[in-house]
Motif scaffolding. Sequence first.
Motif, PDB file in Angstrom:
ATOM      1  N   LEU A  48       2.502 113.444   7.013  1.00  0.00           N
ATOM      2  CA  LEU A  48       1.011 113.967   6.599  1.00  0.00           C
ATOM      3  C   LEU A  48       0.197 112.373   6.096  1.00  0.00           C
ATOM      4  O   LEU A  48      -0.054 111.400   6.379  1.00  0.00           O
ATOM      5  CB  LEU A  48       0.325 114.646   6.291  1.00  0.00           C
ATOM      6  CG  LEU A  48       0.413 116.327   6.877  1.00  0.00           C
ATOM      7  CD1 LEU A  48      -0.386 117.191   6.331  1.00  0.00           C
ATOM      8  CD2 LEU A  48      -0.916 115.715   8.453  1.00  0.00           C
ATOM      9  N   ARG A  51       0.590 108.857   8.054  1.00  0.00           N
ATOM     10  CA  ARG A  51      -0.287 108.892   8.628  1.00  0.00           C
ATOM     11  C   ARG A  51      -1.190 108.941   8.100  1.00  0.00           C
ATOM     12  O   ARG A  51      -2.650 108.838   8.624  1.00  0.00           O
ATOM     13  CB  ARG A  51      -0.599 110.366   9.809  1.00  0.00           C
ATOM     14  CG  ARG A  51       1.025 110.092  10.109  1.00  0.00           C
ATOM     15  CD  ARG A  51       1.082 111.821  11.887  1.00  0.00           C
ATOM     16  NE  ARG A  51       1.791 112.227  12.559  1.00  0.00           N
ATOM     17  CZ  ARG A  51       1.130 111.744  13.641  1.00  0.00           C
ATOM     18  NH1 ARG A  51       0.550 111.613  13.825  1.00  0.00           N
ATOM     19  NH2 ARG A  51       2.856 111.699  14.382  1.00  0.00           N
ATOM     20  N   ILE A  53      -3.306 111.013   5.756  1.00  0.00           N
ATOM     21  CA  ILE A  53      -3.354 112.274   5.878  1.00  0.00           C
ATOM     22  C   ILE A  53      -3.647 112.769   4.545  1.00  0.00           C
ATOM     23  O   ILE A  53      -2.372 113.352   4.269  1.00  0.00           O
ATOM     24  CB  ILE A  53      -3.762 113.188   7.416  1.00  0.00           C
ATOM     25  CG1 ILE A  53      -3.440 112.614   8.460  1.00  0.00           C
ATOM     26  CG2 ILE A  53      -4.677 114.591   6.862  1.00  0.00           C
ATOM     27  CD1 ILE A  53      -2.946 112.770   9.855  1.00  0.00           C
ATOM     28  N   TYR A  55      -3.693 116.436   1.643  1.00  0.00           N
ATOM     29  CA  TYR A  55      -3.793 117.439   2.721  1.00  0.00           C
ATOM     30  C   TYR A  55      -2.950 117.945   0.796  1.00  0.00           C
ATOM     31  O   TYR A  55      -3.023 117.239  -0.216  1.00  0.00           O
ATOM     32  CB  TYR A  55      -1.716 117.505   2.993  1.00  0.00           C
ATOM     33  CG  TYR A  55      -0.743 116.508   2.497  1.00  0.00           C
ATOM     34  CD1 TYR A  55       0.194 118.123   1.042  1.00  0.00           C
ATOM     35  CD2 TYR A  55      -0.722 115.367   2.527  1.00  0.00           C
ATOM     36  CE1 TYR A  55       1.343 117.074   0.527  1.00  0.00           C
ATOM     37  CE2 TYR A  55       0.117 115.390   1.611  1.00  0.00           C
ATOM     38  CZ  TYR A  55       2.103 116.056   0.782  1.00  0.00           C
ATOM     39  OH  TYR A  55       2.735 115.467   0.578  1.00  0.00           O
ATOM     40  N   ALA A 152      -2.247 116.295  13.104  1.00  0.00           N
ATOM     41  CA  ALA A 152      -3.011 115.180  13.063  1.00  0.00           C
ATOM     42  C   ALA A 152      -3.537 114.766  14.434  1.00  0.00           C
ATOM     43  O   ALA A 152      -4.392 114.750  15.029  1.00  0.00           O
ATOM     44  CB  ALA A 152      -1.460 113.955  12.822  1.00  0.00           C
ATOM     45  N   LYS A 153      -3.143 115.559  15.338  1.00  0.00           N
ATOM     46  CA  LYS A 153      -3.530 115.835  16.837  1.00  0.00           C
ATOM     47  C   LYS A 153      -5.160 116.714  16.281  1.00  0.00           C
ATOM     48  O   LYS A 153      -5.901 116.369  17.911  1.00  0.00           O
ATOM     49  CB  LYS A 153      -2.016 116.750  18.226  1.00  0.00           C
ATOM     50  CG  LYS A 153      -1.304 115.481  17.855  1.00  0.00           C
ATOM     51  CD  LYS A 153      -0.031 116.036  19.015  1.00  0.00           C
ATOM     52  CE  LYS A 153       0.761 115.633  19.111  1.00  0.00           C
ATOM     53  NZ  LYS A 153       1.069 114.305  20.379  1.00  0.00           N
ATOM     54  N   ALA A 157      -6.166 112.410  14.807  1.00  0.00           N
ATOM     55  CA  ALA A 157      -6.134 111.209  13.208  1.00  0.00           C
ATOM     56  C   ALA A 157      -4.593 110.144  13.441  1.00  0.00           C
ATOM     57  O   ALA A 157      -3.615 111.382  14.387  1.00  0.00           O
ATOM     58  CB  ALA A 157      -5.767 111.718  12.386  1.00  0.00           C
TER      59      ALA A 157
END
Length: 157
Positions: A48, A51, A53, A55, A152-153, A157
């Motif tokens: 994550l 990417r 993202i 968390y 993510a999918k 993202a």
Amino acid sequence: MSQQEGTPSTQTEVETMFDDLDVDAPLVGIVMGSKSDMPVMEKAGSELEERGIRYEMRVMSAHRDPEVVADYARNARMRGLKVIIAGAGLAAALPGVVAAHTDLPVIGVPLTSSSSVGGGLDALLAIAQMPPGVPVACMAVNGARNAAVMAAKILDA
């Protein structure tokens, strides 16, 4: 004006206002039943991070602290989470308990341990065999990284 006359409810108005706020709240929650699960579940966090993202990661047991798990799941959406990744071994109840208390997507990661049956088969079956109405996506045994890819999918993202 009443709600019947077309005025949105107060809850909807508040939710809409929060949608426009750009905050650094985490989008993905990563939970696990034991601190010993951390080395595997950290792989989800690393994916994550790569990417970009946000968390959060928490340790909570569906068996030892069921109310903590239920509160976490019930309040997840309000705190900005969009997906929860739940790793658990042996009886692997955590993903199902989380899913029972939230409408967010839950991704289960079956984990192996020194006392697991068949290298994590017990956890895999516990997560994969959820009852109708309580869906949990099930990754491969120790598949925390793929759980993050799936999250993510889901987030697109």
